[in-house]
Motif scaffolding. Structure first.
Motif, PDB file in Angstrom:
ATOM      1  N   GLU A   1     -14.486 -24.893 -14.816  1.00 26.99           N
ATOM      2  CA  GLU A   1     -13.122 -24.861 -13.905  1.00 26.99           C
ATOM      3  C   GLU A   1     -13.260 -25.997 -12.925  1.00 26.99           C
ATOM      4  OE1 GLU A   1     -11.480 -21.142 -11.194  1.00 26.99           O
ATOM      5  OE2 GLU A   1     -13.587 -20.894 -11.587  1.00 26.99           O
TER       6      GLU A   1
ATOM      7  N   TYR B   1     -10.601 -28.346 -11.050  1.00 29.77           N
ATOM      8  CA  TYR B   1      -9.027 -28.361 -10.909  1.00 29.77           C
ATOM      9  C   TYR B   1      -9.256 -29.634 -10.368  1.00 29.77           C
ATOM     10  CZ  TYR B   1      -9.117 -23.606 -10.872  1.00 29.77           C
ATOM     11  OH  TYR B   1      -8.692 -22.469 -11.339  1.00 29.77           O
TER      12      TYR B   1
ATOM     13  N   ASN C   1      -1.823 -29.831 -12.678  1.00 32.54           N
ATOM     14  CA  ASN C   1      -1.605 -28.773 -14.413  1.00 32.54           C
ATOM     15  C   ASN C   1      -2.609 -28.670 -14.643  1.00 32.54           C
ATOM     16  OD1 ASN C   1      -2.321 -31.426 -14.899  1.00 32.54           O
ATOM     17  ND2 ASN C   1      -0.521 -31.518 -16.708  1.00 32.54           N
ATOM     18  N   ALA C   2      -4.277 -27.905 -13.944  1.00 37.15           N
ATOM     19  CA  ALA C   2      -4.688 -28.028 -14.184  1.00 37.15           C
ATOM     20  C   ALA C   2      -5.301 -26.071 -15.015  1.00 37.15           C
ATOM     21  CB  ALA C   2      -6.181 -27.280 -13.352  1.00 37.15           C
ATOM     22  N   HIS C   3      -4.002 -25.162 -14.934  1.00 34.08           N
ATOM     23  CA  HIS C   3      -4.649 -23.924 -15.684  1.00 34.08           C
ATOM     24  C   HIS C   3      -3.895 -24.402 -17.410  1.00 34.08           C
ATOM     25  CE1 HIS C   3      -4.318 -20.163 -16.079  1.00 34.08           C
ATOM     26  NE2 HIS C   3      -3.160 -20.139 -17.052  1.00 34.08           N
ATOM     27  N   GLU C   4      -3.219 -25.236 -17.701  1.00 30.95           N
ATOM     28  CA  GLU C   4      -2.669 -25.941 -18.616  1.00 30.95           C
ATOM     29  C   GLU C   4      -4.496 -26.876 -19.473  1.00 30.95           C
ATOM     30  OE1 GLU C   4      -0.414 -26.625 -15.924  1.00 30.95           O
ATOM     31  OE2 GLU C   4       0.371 -24.873 -16.349  1.00 30.95           O
TER      32      GLU C   4
ATOM     33  N   PHE D   1      -6.980 -26.284 -18.947  1.00 35.08           N
ATOM     34  CA  PHE D   1      -8.384 -24.989 -19.282  1.00 35.08           C
ATOM     35  C   PHE D   1      -7.163 -24.330 -20.790  1.00 35.08           C
ATOM     36  CE2 PHE D   1      -9.070 -25.014 -15.103  1.00 35.08           C
ATOM     37  CZ  PHE D   1      -9.884 -25.433 -14.356  1.00 35.08           C
ATOM     38  N   GLU D   2      -6.176 -23.725 -21.195  1.00 34.29           N
ATOM     39  CA  GLU D   2      -5.241 -23.113 -21.974  1.00 34.29           C
ATOM     40  C   GLU D   2      -5.745 -23.728 -23.017  1.00 34.29           C
ATOM     41  OE1 GLU D   2      -1.714 -22.611 -21.123  1.00 34.29           O
ATOM     42  OE2 GLU D   2      -2.476 -20.445 -20.125  1.00 34.29           O
TER      43      GLU D   2
ATOM     44  N   PRO E   1     -13.023 -20.122 -15.819  1.00 35.10           N
ATOM     45  CA  PRO E   1     -11.708 -20.334 -15.109  1.00 35.10           C
ATOM     46  C   PRO E   1     -11.545 -18.915 -14.754  1.00 35.10           C
ATOM     47  CG  PRO E   1     -11.213 -21.651 -15.991  1.00 35.10           C
ATOM     48  CD  PRO E   1     -12.551 -21.278 -16.723  1.00 35.10           C
TER      49      PRO E   1
ATOM     50  N   LYS F   1      -8.855 -17.254 -14.494  1.00 35.19           N
ATOM     51  CA  LYS F   1      -7.540 -16.575 -14.865  1.00 35.19           C
ATOM     52  C   LYS F   1      -7.138 -16.490 -15.989  1.00 35.19           C
ATOM     53  CE  LYS F   1      -2.609 -17.797 -14.083  1.00 35.19           C
ATOM     54  NZ  LYS F   1      -1.683 -17.975 -13.571  1.00 35.19           N
ATOM     55  N   LEU F   2      -7.765 -17.346 -16.782  1.00 38.78           N
ATOM     56  CA  LEU F   2      -7.566 -17.072 -18.234  1.00 38.78           C
ATOM     57  C   LEU F   2      -8.674 -16.799 -18.902  1.00 38.78           C
ATOM     58  CD1 LEU F   2      -6.671 -19.561 -19.770  1.00 38.78           C
ATOM     59  CD2 LEU F   2      -8.938 -20.741 -19.917  1.00 38.78           C
TER      60      LEU F   2
ATOM     61  N   GLU G   1      -6.305 -13.254 -18.661  1.00 39.60           N
ATOM     62  CA  GLU G   1      -5.292 -12.950 -19.367  1.00 39.60           C
ATOM     63  C   GLU G   1      -6.870 -13.276 -21.218  1.00 39.60           C
ATOM     64  OE1 GLU G   1      -3.832 -16.840 -18.772  1.00 39.60           O
ATOM     65  OE2 GLU G   1      -2.686 -16.022 -17.221  1.00 39.60           O
TER      66      GLU G   1
END
Length: 175
Positions: A19, A21, A25-28, A30-31, A49, A51-52, A55
């Motif tokens: 995790e 940051y 666009n760190a979440h993208e 991670f995905e 992360p 959130k990921l 999900e």
């Protein structure tokens, strides 16, 4: 940032999605790292992360729910079809549920690389317990790769058998 740990044999490997940051666009990112780890078929994927991780665990839970619904409703359709042959509607309801949920699983989850993994909540069962010391104070999500061929064959066989018994009972009732 992905840390990849491999032992001497290629079957025992770990991917840690950190995790960090470092951009907007760190979440993208991670995905993308998760997709790479899933396609590389690591035995253990650690997702820091939250959130990921949430999900991903929800996605796996929905797939497991469809699988179990198909299996249990198929078994119920088989039993009710054999016990109450003169009442095909009871068998038919469970048979249709089995066919629909098996179809949804096959179309949506069977070819997803995430369906090869299960969320592990008991850290003592993890294959690489020594890695827990490396992880930070966060509560990561642990994905453990499981072979699900037998499970898919079983739930497909149950569904086909349930559909066949239901179709036979409806044929006998309306001939």
């Amino acid at each position: 940032m992905v840390d990849e740990v491999e032992n001497r044999n290629d079957t025992a490997s770990v991917s840690i999605i950190r995790e960090v940051y470092d951009s907007a666009n760190a979440h993208e990112a991670f995905e993308y790292e998760l997709e790479r780890a899933l396609e590389a078929e690591y035995n253990l994927i650690v997702i820091e992360p939250s959130k990921l991780g949430d999900e991903t665990s929800r996605w796996i839970t929905v797939g497991n729910c469809l699988h179990k619904t198909a299996s249990l409703s198929g078994l119920t359709a088989i039993v009710t079809g054999l016990v109450w042959g003169e009442q095909p509607y009871i068998c038919g309801t469970f048979g249709i549920t089995a066919v629909i949920t098996c179809g949804l699983y096959t179309v949506s989850w069977q070819f997803d690389p995430c369906c090869q993994y299960q969320v592990e909540t008991d850290t003592s069962k993890l294959p690489h317990v020594e890695l827990l010391a490396v992880l930070g104070p966060s509560s990561p999500t642990f994905l453990v790769r499981k072979d699900d061929r037998r499970r898919r064959i079983l739930h497909g066989t149950i569904t086909i058998t349930a559909f066949s018994i239901c179709a036979w009972r409806f044929y006998q009732a309306f001939k």
